[in-house]
Design an enzyme around this catalytic site. Sequence first.
Site, PDB file in Angstrom:
ATOM      1  N   LYS A  19      52.898  47.134  21.286  1.00 34.50           N
ATOM      2  CA  LYS A  19      53.226  45.922  20.383  1.00 34.50           C
ATOM      3  C   LYS A  19      52.478  44.791  20.795  1.00 34.50           C
ATOM      4  CE  LYS A  19      57.653  46.291  21.497  1.00 34.50           C
ATOM      5  NZ  LYS A  19      57.586  47.249  22.362  1.00 34.50           N
ATOM      6  N   CYS A 383      44.252  36.405  47.118  1.00 29.80           N
ATOM      7  CA  CYS A 383      45.815  36.159  47.553  1.00 29.80           C
ATOM      8  C   CYS A 383      45.954  36.932  48.859  1.00 29.80           C
ATOM      9  CB  CYS A 383      46.679  36.483  46.504  1.00 29.80           C
ATOM     10  SG  CYS A 383      48.168  35.793  46.798  1.00 29.80           S
ATOM     11  N   HIS A 509      44.419  33.179  42.157  1.00 28.19           N
ATOM     12  CA  HIS A 509      44.352  34.430  41.301  1.00 28.19           C
ATOM     13  C   HIS A 509      43.453  34.215  40.152  1.00 28.19           C
ATOM     14  CE1 HIS A 509      47.599  36.890  42.899  1.00 28.19           C
ATOM     15  NE2 HIS A 509      48.167  36.084  43.367  1.00 28.19           N
ATOM     16  N   GLU A 511      41.808  36.074  38.218  1.00 28.74           N
ATOM     17  CA  GLU A 511      42.166  37.194  37.121  1.00 28.74           C
ATOM     18  C   GLU A 511      43.123  36.528  35.972  1.00 28.74           C
ATOM     19  OE1 GLU A 511      45.625  38.274  40.225  1.00 28.74           O
ATOM     20  OE2 GLU A 511      43.247  37.220  40.089  1.00 28.74           O
TER      21      GLU A 511
END
Length: 539
Positions: A19, A383, A509, A511
């Site tokens: 979804k 991290c 982070h 990403e």
Amino acid sequence: MADTKYIFVTGGVVSSLGKGIVAASLGKLLQARGFNVALQKFDPYINIDPGTLNPYEHGECYVTEDGHEADLDLGHYERFLNTPTTRANNITTGRIYQNVIRKERKGEYLGKTVQVVPHITDEIKRNVKLLGQKSQYDFVITEIGGTVGDIESLPFLESVRQLKWELGQNCLCVHLTYVPYIAAAGEVKTKPTQHSVKQLQEVGIQPDILVLRTEHELQPDILKKVALFCNVAPDSVVQSVDVPTIYEVPLVLQQQHMDETVLRKVGLQVGPVPEMRQWHEFLEMKHTAQETVTIALVGKYVELQDAYKSIDESLMQAAIYNRKKLNLISVHSEKVTEANVAETLKDMDGIVIAPGFGSRGVEGKLVALKYARENDLPTLGICLGMQCMVIEYARNVLGFKDANTTEIESNIEHKVIDLMDEQKTVTDMGGSMRLGAYDCALRKGSKLAAAYGKEFVRERHRHRFEFNSQYREAFEKAGMQCVGENPETGLVEAVEVPACRWFVGVQFHPEYNSTVVNPNPLFMAFIREAIKTRKKDKE
């Protein structure tokens, strides 16, 4: 545009149909037509947020710019639309009930019996419309988590029903279902889809558009049958056949004119075709890449596909922009030992040490880092990955054999990673870490500054522990440089070993800040270095 249009994406038959990908793909197509689009996710679980959920339960926990721990679908939203999300883009049942109970305690419902209808449903509707009211969005696309028929989804579906009644043409529902292929019979079955739509109709919602997930292309007669028995116009039945990459889904939907159908249904002019040049170029680079770069992702949740979703996608994007295919090898950190590390990592062009919490798998990460550093293998620590870099260097270069993080062991002499001062009085687990985007000043001339092409960046964080600055001088003298720090607090946010071709660790982070059209520079630089390593090794 005078009125914000609201689109709901629901799912039926089974979960994990995608979804979020359908919502993000539709949002991308509308954005490419010049509309201002917001995407949000409503999750039916009672947790306030997914911050304390085990990745095995829920996959990756995403972090927004404003410091909210959110569902991983928000990562898809950001990667597709190239726009940041906030706390308002992810709502849970827990948040809804918390808000209602807080209002009840404040006396806002004085004299009333607080009930699911209207109080819970009104709070859901308020949060649905919040983005459209606070910002100038033409479309707000809301993904409803779970599957039609689930008990916990009922208040959300009732809210959708009411909003469709209240907003009229300014609101529509897209329902995603599954059409299974029965190999023994050699045919697809539409009955699950019919039953799913019937369940939706039973709660008062008639879907406006159906998206059919399928492994095999559906013939026109099947699509017509679904339209007839689900009470949907034939041009409003769209099939989503499995594709090699999720980034092809917007083009699959565009080929079937789904965005045009949406515009007509909400009373808008269709206008020119979406401007998707960059998207096409990205996919062209992916499909034409010949050579492969092989990266090991070392972590303790690698067996779960969604645990490091944003890292996986960021590496893939960076590889594509470097004209390479990504061969991502998952390495379970609990299984890495001194005896097998050389065999495990010998064919890698680079390694990423994944983030995480707790002691499990840390020793394996330290073994992998020692091998990578001593063999000059390009390494990126994220991290906890950066913290492990510090611990490994302290033990094997500085000679602090008991060096560790106090997250794992507090009764030691060399606490090279320690709990942040502001965290020492925190007792609650949920939503209490150092979260969200913070500034980071990079040392001039460092590999990190070269990667970003600037000396000041802003990246997202999710941690409680930090580099112990009491050891900064010792590390600097021993060859590990502290090359990034918060300009306000002095918190060390990045380290590197200049003597290595690429041995870089970051507390933040990266990403969470990498998209299809704007890959994060840190991943780009890391992949470039891995490619160089591969070429040198071949020579």
